[in-house]
Design an enzyme around this catalytic site. Structure first.
Site, short mmCIF file in Angstrom:
data_model
loop_
_atom_site.label_atom_id
_atom_site.label_comp_id
_atom_site.label_asym_id
_atom_site.label_seq_id
_atom_site.Cartn_x
_atom_site.Cartn_y
_atom_site.Cartn_z
N LYS A 77 56.96 55.01 33.53
CA LYS A 77 56.03 53.90 33.77
C LYS A 77 54.55 54.23 33.56
O LYS A 77 53.66 53.62 34.14
CB LYS A 77 56.23 53.29 35.17
CG LYS A 77 57.64 52.90 35.49
CD LYS A 77 58.36 52.19 34.36
CE LYS A 77 57.83 50.82 34.05
NZ LYS A 77 58.54 50.27 32.84
N HIS A 154 61.66 61.82 29.50
CA HIS A 154 60.94 61.85 30.78
C HIS A 154 61.14 63.21 31.47
O HIS A 154 60.71 63.40 32.61
CB HIS A 154 61.42 60.74 31.71
CG HIS A 154 60.96 59.36 31.33
ND1 HIS A 154 59.69 59.10 30.89
CD2 HIS A 154 61.61 58.17 31.34
CE1 HIS A 154 59.58 57.80 30.63
NE2 HIS A 154 60.73 57.21 30.90
N SER A 184 54.37 49.91 39.10
CA SER A 184 55.11 49.58 37.88
C SER A 184 56.56 50.08 38.00
O SER A 184 57.51 49.38 37.61
CB SER A 184 54.41 50.23 36.68
OG SER A 184 55.03 49.89 35.49
P1 A3P Z 1 52.83 47.53 34.22
O1 A3P Z 1 54.17 47.48 34.89
O2 A3P Z 1 51.75 48.05 35.13
O3 A3P Z 1 52.46 46.28 33.54
P2 A3P Z 1 56.59 52.69 30.28
O4 A3P Z 1 56.62 52.28 28.86
O5 A3P Z 1 56.27 54.15 30.51
O6 A3P Z 1 57.81 52.25 31.01
O7 A3P Z 1 55.34 51.97 30.94
C1 A3P Z 1 55.37 50.59 31.17
C2 A3P Z 1 53.98 50.14 31.58
O8 A3P Z 1 53.14 50.14 30.41
C3 A3P Z 1 54.01 48.73 32.10
O9 A3P Z 1 52.96 48.66 33.06
C4 A3P Z 1 53.73 47.94 30.83
O10 A3P Z 1 53.27 46.62 31.05
C5 A3P Z 1 52.63 48.82 30.23
N1 A3P Z 1 52.42 48.55 28.79
C6 A3P Z 1 53.35 48.45 27.83
N2 A3P Z 1 52.77 48.14 26.65
C7 A3P Z 1 51.46 48.04 26.88
C8 A3P Z 1 50.31 47.73 26.06
N3 A3P Z 1 50.45 47.43 24.77
N4 A3P Z 1 49.09 47.71 26.65
C9 A3P Z 1 48.95 48.00 27.95
N5 A3P Z 1 49.99 48.30 28.78
C10 A3P Z 1 51.23 48.32 28.25
#
Ligand code: A3P
Length: 336
Positions: A77, A154, A184
Site C-alpha cells: 500500500k 513485497h 490504505s
Molecule cells: P490510497 O488507499 O491511500 O488511496 P499499492 O499499489 O502499493 O497497493 O498502493 C495503493 C495506494 O496507491 C492507494 O492509496 C492508491 O489509491 C494509490 N495510488 C495508486 N495509483 C495512484 C496514482 N496514480 N496516484 C496516486 N496514488 C495512487
C-alpha cells in the site's frame, strides 16, 4: 542465508485479532519468519507472513535471476501499482497500447502473491479466470516469464532470491508514510484480503507489527541500507506526488533509457495520473475486486484506487491514535 520460522498462535491481543479476523478459507494462518544472520540486527521480531510462504520460500530463494530483470519492491500500500506502471511504461518505451491491453499482473507479476492466498487447493471457481496460471502459482508463473521480466514483490530484502545480491539486479523500492500506508492497508485488507475486524483492531495489528510483511520499519530499512548501491533506486510516494517528472527522469536514467521529450513526458504523466489510473481497467484491479466479492472475501466498499493523496490519514485517524503512531515512529526511528 536461510530462515528460522515460528508458528503464530493466540495469546496476545494482536495474534488473537489476526487469527480471528484475518484468516479465511484462502488463508489458514501465519508464521514469523526470521532471516538468519539478521535477527537482532533490527527489531528481531521476524516478518509476519501467511503460512503459505513456507511452500514457496525455497523456490523463491533459489530462483535464477536474469541480468535484465527489473524488480519493484515495497511494503504493501505504498504506491506499488503506480510505481510498476511508471517503470513498465519507461522500460517499454511508452508502449501505452500494450500497457492498456494486458492487465498489470500479467505484465508485471507479483511473485509472492501465492504466499498470501491459497488459490491452488481452493474450489475451481476461484480459478476460473483469464489469469489462471498466475493465481494458481505466482512463483512458477514469474519464473517462466519471457525476458525482460518485470517483477513485483513485497518481500523484504533479506528474503529476496539469493542470486539478486551477486547479480546486481535492478531493484526499485517505494516507501510511503506509515499513517497513510496503514489506512490504505486497512481498506485494502477489507476489500481484497478478507479482513473482518474493526479499524481500531487493524491499527493495533499494524502498530504491533502484525500484518503481512511487517515490521514496517524493518522492511523499509532492509532496502534503505542498500540505497547507495548502483542497482538500487529508493523512491517515495510523497516525492512522486510532489514532482512526478523528476521521478520519471530518475527512473529513466536508472533503467538506462533516454530522457523523454516534453511531449512524451506530459503523455506519461497524464497516463500515470490518479484519475487516469482509476479508470484504467488494466491497472485498477477491478477484476480482482469483483473476484473477491464473488468469493465472499470482500467486506469493503471502497475501490482499489481509493484516494491517492498524501496525509489523507487525517480524515480517519483520531488525534489520540495519531499520537500513538508518532510515539511508535519515534521509537522505531531511534538510532537510524
Ligand atoms: P490510497 O488507499 O491511500 O488511496 P499499492 O499499489 O502499493 O497497493 O498502493 C495503493 C495506494 O496507491 C492507494 O492509496 C492508491 O489509491 C494509490 N495510488 C495508486 N495509483 C495512484 C496514482 N496514480 N496516484 C496516486 N496514488 C495512487
Amino acid at each position: 542465508m536461510g530462515t528460522r520460522i515460528e508458528d503464530v498462535s493466540g495469546g496476545t491481543k494482536a495474534n488473537d485479532i489476526l487469527l480471528r479476523d484475518f484468516t479465511s478459507k484462502f488463508r489458514s494462518g501465519y508464521k514469523r519468519v526470521f532471516p538468519l544472520g539478521d535477527s537482532g540486527k533490527r527489531s528481531g521480531k521476524g516478518y509476519l507472513l501467511p503460512d503459505y510462504f513456507c511452500d514457496y520460500e525455497k523456490q523463491i530463494r533459489e530462483m535464477e535471476i536474469r541480468p535484465d530483470d527489473v524488480w519493484v519492491a515495497s511494503y504493501p500500500k505504498t504506491g506499488t501499482t503506480w510505481t510498476q506502471e511508471m517503470v513498465w511504461c519507461i522500460g517499454n518505451d511508452l508502449d501505452f497500447e500494450a500497457a492498456k491491453s494486458t492487465i498489470l499482473p500479467l505484465r508485471f507479476p507479483f511473485i509472492d502473491f501465492s504466499c498470501l492466498f491459497d488459490f491452488e487447493t481452493q474450489p475451481a471457481e476461484a480459478l476460473n479466470s483469464s489469469f489462471y496460471d498466475f493465481l494458481k502459482n505466482s512463483v512458477n508463473f514469474t519464473i517462466n516469464m519471457k525476458s525482460p521480466r518485470y517483477i513485483k514483490t513485497h518481500l523484504p530484502y533479506e528474503l529476496l532470491p539469493e542470486q539478486m545480491k551477486s547479480k546486481n539486479t535492478k531493484i526499485i523500492y517505494v516507501a510511503r508514510n506509515p499513517k497513510d500506508t496503514c489506512v490504505s492497508y486497512f481498506h485494502h485488507a477489507r476489500l481484497i484480503e478478507g479482513y473482518r475486524g474493526s479499524f481500531e483492531d487493524f491499527i493495533e495489528l499494524f502498530l504491533q507489527d502484525s500484518v503481512s510483511y511487517s515490521p514496517f520499519w524493518d522492511h523499509l530499512v532492509s532496502y534503505w541500507e542498500h540505497r547507495e548501491e548502483a542497482n538500487v533506486l529508493f523512491l517515495k510516494y510523497e516525492e512522486m506526488k510532489r514532482d512526478l517528472p523528476s521521478v520519471i527522469r530518475k527512473v529513466s536514467k536508472f533503467l538506462g533509457k533516454e530522457q523523454l521529450n516534453d511531449k512524451d513526458m506530459k503523455t506519461l504523466c497524464d497516463h500515470l495520473s490518479f484519475d487516469s489510473m482509476k479508470t484504467n481497467s488494466s491497472v485498477n484491479y477491478e477484476f480482482a475486486v469483483d473476484k473477491t466479492q464473488n468469493l465472499g472475501l470482500s467486506q469493503g466498499e471502497q475501490r482499489f484506487m481509493r484516494k491517492g493523496k498524501v496525509n489523507s490519514w487525517k480524515e480517519e485517524i483520531s488525534p489520540d491514535v495519531a499520537e500513538r503512531f508518532d510515539a511508535w515512529i519515534e521509537n522505531n526511528l531511534n538510532g537510524l
